[in-house]
Design an enzyme around this catalytic site. Structure first.
Site, mmCIF file in Angstrom:
data_model
loop_
_atom_site.group_PDB
_atom_site.id
_atom_site.type_symbol
_atom_site.label_atom_id
_atom_site.label_comp_id
_atom_site.label_asym_id
_atom_site.label_seq_id
_atom_site.Cartn_x
_atom_site.Cartn_y
_atom_site.Cartn_z
ATOM 1 N N LEU A 44 0.869 -1.172 0.000
ATOM 2 C CA LEU A 44 0.000 0.000 0.000
ATOM 3 C C LEU A 44 0.906 1.221 0.000
ATOM 4 C CD1 LEU A 44 -2.674 -0.935 2.726
ATOM 5 C CD2 LEU A 44 -2.951 -1.042 0.253
ATOM 6 N N ASP A 45 0.466 2.293 -0.650
ATOM 7 C CA ASP A 45 1.235 3.527 -0.635
ATOM 8 C C ASP A 45 1.390 4.026 0.807
ATOM 9 O OD1 ASP A 45 1.299 3.457 -3.388
ATOM 10 O OD2 ASP A 45 -0.429 4.802 -3.613
ATOM 11 N N LYS A 46 2.404 4.829 1.028
ATOM 12 C CA LYS A 46 2.687 5.363 2.361
ATOM 13 C C LYS A 46 1.436 5.963 3.004
ATOM 14 C CE LYS A 46 5.212 9.099 4.653
ATOM 15 N NZ LYS A 46 6.171 10.238 4.478
ATOM 16 N N THR A 48 -1.741 5.560 2.195
ATOM 17 C CA THR A 48 -2.949 4.748 2.105
ATOM 18 C C THR A 48 -3.011 3.841 3.320
ATOM 19 O OG1 THR A 48 -2.931 4.775 -0.315
ATOM 20 C CG2 THR A 48 -4.193 3.027 0.749
ATOM 21 N N ARG A 151 -5.356 5.571 -7.910
ATOM 22 C CA ARG A 151 -5.126 7.015 -7.998
ATOM 23 C C ARG A 151 -5.009 7.458 -9.454
ATOM 24 N NH1 ARG A 151 0.014 7.622 -4.289
ATOM 25 N NH2 ARG A 151 -0.298 9.855 -4.721
#
Length: 216
Positions: A44-46, A48, A151
Protein backbone atom coordinates in the site's frame (compact mmCIF):
# COMPACT_ATOMS: atom_id res chain seq x y z
CA UNK A 1 -3.00 -9.75 8.46
CA UNK A 2 -1.95 -6.17 9.18
CA UNK A 3 -4.04 -3.03 9.53
CA UNK A 4 -1.60 -0.46 8.15
CA UNK A 5 -1.94 3.10 9.46
CA UNK A 6 -1.50 6.06 7.10
CA UNK A 7 2.02 7.44 6.98
CA UNK A 8 3.78 4.07 7.27
CA UNK A 9 6.13 3.20 4.39
CA UNK A 10 5.98 -0.49 3.38
CA UNK A 11 9.41 -1.07 1.80
CA UNK A 12 12.68 0.71 2.62
CA UNK A 13 13.82 3.11 -0.08
CA UNK A 14 15.58 6.40 -0.67
CA UNK A 15 14.97 8.53 2.42
CA UNK A 16 13.12 5.71 4.19
CA UNK A 17 15.71 3.16 5.27
CA UNK A 18 14.24 2.70 8.74
CA UNK A 19 10.82 2.84 10.34
CA UNK A 20 9.13 0.88 7.54
CA UNK A 21 6.69 -2.01 7.73
CA UNK A 22 9.43 -4.35 6.53
CA UNK A 23 11.71 -3.20 9.37
CA UNK A 24 8.91 -3.78 11.88
CA UNK A 25 8.18 -7.27 10.56
CA UNK A 26 11.83 -8.30 10.88
CA UNK A 27 11.95 -6.85 14.40
CA UNK A 28 8.87 -8.70 15.66
CA UNK A 29 9.36 -11.89 13.62
CA UNK A 30 13.09 -12.34 12.83
CA UNK A 31 12.36 -15.64 11.04
CA UNK A 32 10.86 -13.58 8.20
CA UNK A 33 14.42 -12.85 7.11
CA UNK A 34 14.18 -16.24 5.37
CA UNK A 35 11.19 -15.09 3.26
CA UNK A 36 11.54 -12.72 0.30
CA UNK A 37 10.63 -9.12 1.19
CA UNK A 38 10.01 -10.30 4.79
CA UNK A 39 6.84 -12.00 3.58
CA UNK A 40 5.19 -8.91 2.11
CA UNK A 41 2.86 -10.06 -0.68
CA UNK A 42 1.55 -6.69 -1.90
CA UNK A 43 1.98 -3.08 -0.91
CA UNK A 44 0.00 0.00 0.00
CA UNK A 45 1.24 3.53 -0.64
CA UNK A 46 2.69 5.36 2.36
CA UNK A 47 -0.43 7.49 2.88
CA UNK A 48 -2.95 4.75 2.10
CA UNK A 49 -4.34 2.95 5.15
CA UNK A 50 -5.93 -0.43 5.55
CA UNK A 51 -5.65 -4.19 5.51
CA UNK A 52 -2.63 -6.05 4.09
CA UNK A 53 -1.45 -9.67 4.07
CA UNK A 54 2.01 -10.97 4.96
CA UNK A 55 3.23 -14.55 4.41
CA UNK A 56 5.08 -16.36 7.19
CA UNK A 57 6.72 -18.91 4.84
CA UNK A 58 8.01 -18.95 1.25
CA UNK A 59 5.34 -21.53 0.40
CA UNK A 60 2.55 -19.31 1.72
CA UNK A 61 3.99 -16.32 -0.14
CA UNK A 62 4.00 -18.22 -3.45
CA UNK A 63 0.41 -19.35 -2.83
CA UNK A 64 -0.82 -15.82 -2.02
CA UNK A 65 0.98 -14.20 -4.96
CA UNK A 66 -0.65 -16.76 -7.25
CA UNK A 67 -4.06 -15.90 -5.76
CA UNK A 68 -3.54 -12.24 -6.63
CA UNK A 69 -2.52 -13.16 -10.17
CA UNK A 70 -5.56 -15.41 -10.70
CA UNK A 71 -7.99 -13.10 -8.84
CA UNK A 72 -8.73 -15.76 -6.20
CA UNK A 73 -7.84 -13.11 -3.63
CA UNK A 74 -9.73 -9.81 -3.73
CA UNK A 75 -8.84 -6.35 -2.47
CA UNK A 76 -11.44 -3.63 -2.03
CA UNK A 77 -10.90 0.04 -1.21
CA UNK A 78 -12.92 3.12 -0.39
CA UNK A 79 -11.91 6.39 -2.00
CA UNK A 80 -13.26 9.92 -1.66
CA UNK A 81 -13.02 11.66 -5.01
CA UNK A 82 -13.79 15.04 -6.50
CA UNK A 83 -16.95 15.37 -8.54
CA UNK A 84 -20.33 13.67 -8.76
CA UNK A 85 -20.06 10.04 -9.87
CA UNK A 86 -23.43 8.97 -11.24
CA UNK A 87 -23.00 5.24 -11.82
CA UNK A 88 -20.72 2.26 -11.44
CA UNK A 89 -17.99 1.66 -13.97
CA UNK A 90 -14.68 0.11 -14.90
CA UNK A 91 -11.43 1.80 -15.87
CA UNK A 92 -9.09 -0.19 -18.09
CA UNK A 93 -5.76 1.32 -19.05
CA UNK A 94 -2.16 0.20 -19.05
CA UNK A 95 -0.02 1.91 -16.41
CA UNK A 96 3.71 2.64 -16.55
CA UNK A 97 6.28 5.14 -15.38
CA UNK A 98 5.65 8.75 -16.34
CA UNK A 99 7.84 9.80 -19.25
CA UNK A 100 9.29 12.86 -17.49
CA UNK A 101 8.62 12.45 -13.76
CA UNK A 102 9.93 9.02 -12.73
CA UNK A 103 8.29 9.24 -9.31
CA UNK A 104 4.86 9.23 -10.97
CA UNK A 105 2.87 6.67 -12.87
CA UNK A 106 0.78 7.43 -15.94
CA UNK A 107 -1.82 5.92 -18.22
CA UNK A 108 0.16 4.69 -21.21
CA UNK A 109 -0.39 2.66 -24.34
CA UNK A 110 3.12 1.41 -25.08
CA UNK A 111 5.28 -0.27 -22.45
CA UNK A 112 2.76 -0.19 -19.62
CA UNK A 113 1.22 -3.10 -17.73
CA UNK A 114 -2.50 -3.88 -18.13
CA UNK A 115 -4.61 -2.56 -15.27
CA UNK A 116 -8.32 -2.86 -14.44
CA UNK A 117 -10.22 -1.05 -11.66
CA UNK A 118 -13.94 -1.50 -10.94
CA UNK A 119 -15.79 1.16 -8.96
CA UNK A 120 -19.26 1.82 -7.60
CA UNK A 121 -20.84 4.68 -5.70
CA UNK A 122 -21.26 4.28 -1.95
CA UNK A 123 -22.25 7.84 -0.96
CA UNK A 124 -22.57 11.32 -2.51
CA UNK A 125 -21.91 14.74 -0.99
CA UNK A 126 -22.51 18.18 -2.38
CA UNK A 127 -24.96 20.82 -3.43
CA UNK A 128 -25.85 24.18 -1.99
CA UNK A 129 -24.57 23.35 1.50
CA UNK A 130 -21.10 22.78 0.03
CA UNK A 131 -21.14 25.85 -2.21
CA UNK A 132 -21.81 23.80 -5.30
CA UNK A 133 -18.90 21.40 -4.81
CA UNK A 134 -19.51 17.69 -5.17
CA UNK A 135 -17.66 14.68 -3.80
CA UNK A 136 -18.28 10.95 -4.13
CA UNK A 137 -17.31 8.06 -1.87
CA UNK A 138 -16.50 5.08 -4.06
CA UNK A 139 -15.85 1.41 -3.49
CA UNK A 140 -13.04 0.22 -5.76
CA UNK A 141 -12.11 -3.37 -6.53
CA UNK A 142 -8.83 -4.27 -8.18
CA UNK A 143 -8.32 -6.89 -10.84
CA UNK A 144 -4.65 -5.94 -11.02
CA UNK A 145 -2.29 -4.31 -8.55
CA UNK A 146 -0.19 -1.74 -10.36
CA UNK A 147 1.63 1.04 -8.53
CA UNK A 148 -0.76 3.92 -7.77
CA UNK A 149 -3.44 2.15 -9.83
CA UNK A 150 -6.59 3.52 -8.22
CA UNK A 151 -5.13 7.01 -8.00
CA UNK A 152 -4.08 7.06 -11.66
CA UNK A 153 -7.26 5.43 -12.98
CA UNK A 154 -9.68 7.71 -11.13
CA UNK A 155 -7.69 10.80 -12.08
CA UNK A 156 -7.89 9.67 -15.72
CA UNK A 157 -11.71 9.86 -15.64
CA UNK A 158 -11.63 13.33 -14.04
CA UNK A 159 -12.41 12.11 -10.51
CA UNK A 160 -9.07 12.42 -8.69
CA UNK A 161 -8.79 11.45 -5.05
CA UNK A 162 -9.29 14.17 -2.48
CA UNK A 163 -5.94 15.13 -0.98
CA UNK A 164 -3.82 13.46 -3.67
CA UNK A 165 -0.86 15.80 -4.09
CA UNK A 166 0.55 13.80 -7.02
CA UNK A 167 -2.46 13.11 -9.24
CA UNK A 168 -5.13 15.34 -7.73
CA UNK A 169 -6.43 18.84 -8.19
CA UNK A 170 -3.95 21.67 -7.86
CA UNK A 171 -4.45 23.58 -4.64
CA UNK A 172 -6.51 20.81 -3.03
CA UNK A 173 -6.07 21.37 0.71
CA UNK A 174 -9.20 19.59 1.89
CA UNK A 175 -7.26 16.61 3.29
CA UNK A 176 -3.62 16.05 4.27
CA UNK A 177 -3.21 12.78 2.32
CA UNK A 178 -4.96 10.90 -0.45
CA UNK A 179 -8.36 9.75 0.81
CA UNK A 180 -7.86 6.05 0.10
CA UNK A 181 -8.39 3.11 2.47
CA UNK A 182 -8.07 -0.63 1.87
CA UNK A 183 -11.19 -1.73 3.70
CA UNK A 184 -11.60 -5.41 2.75
CA UNK A 185 -9.31 -8.33 1.89
CA UNK A 186 -10.46 -11.85 1.01
CA UNK A 187 -8.29 -14.88 0.26
CA UNK A 188 -7.99 -18.64 0.52
CA UNK A 189 -5.79 -19.66 3.45
CA UNK A 190 -2.57 -21.17 2.04
CA UNK A 191 -2.55 -24.11 4.49
CA UNK A 192 -6.19 -24.86 5.37
CA UNK A 193 -7.62 -23.73 2.00
CA UNK A 194 -10.53 -22.12 3.83
CA UNK A 195 -11.95 -18.92 2.33
CA UNK A 196 -11.34 -16.03 4.72
CA UNK A 197 -11.98 -12.28 4.74
CA UNK A 198 -11.05 -9.28 6.89
CA UNK A 199 -12.43 -5.75 7.04
CA UNK A 200 -10.72 -2.62 8.36
CA UNK A 201 -12.57 0.32 9.87
CA UNK A 202 -11.78 3.75 8.50
CA UNK A 203 -9.00 5.53 10.41
CA UNK A 204 -10.01 8.53 12.51
CA UNK A 205 -8.85 11.17 10.03
CA UNK A 206 -10.81 9.65 7.13
CA UNK A 207 -13.93 9.26 9.32
CA UNK A 208 -13.67 12.92 10.36
CA UNK A 209 -13.37 13.95 6.70
CA UNK A 210 -16.57 12.10 5.80
CA UNK A 211 -18.37 13.58 8.80
CA UNK A 212 -17.40 17.06 7.62
CA UNK A 213 -18.73 16.26 4.13
CA UNK A 214 -22.04 15.00 5.54
CA UNK A 215 -22.53 18.19 7.52
CA UNK A 216 -21.62 20.42 4.58
Amino acid sequence: IINKPPGLVVHPGAGNREGTLLNALLHHAPELANVARAGIVHRLDKDTSGVMMVARTPQAQTHLVRQLQTHAASREYVALVHGAVRKSGTVEGAIGRHGRDRTKMAMVVVGGKPAVTHFKLRESFGGAAMLGKHYSLLECKLETGRTHQIRVHLASIKHPLVGDATYGKRGDSMFHRQALHAWRLALVHPASHIEMAWESLLPADFSALLAACRHG
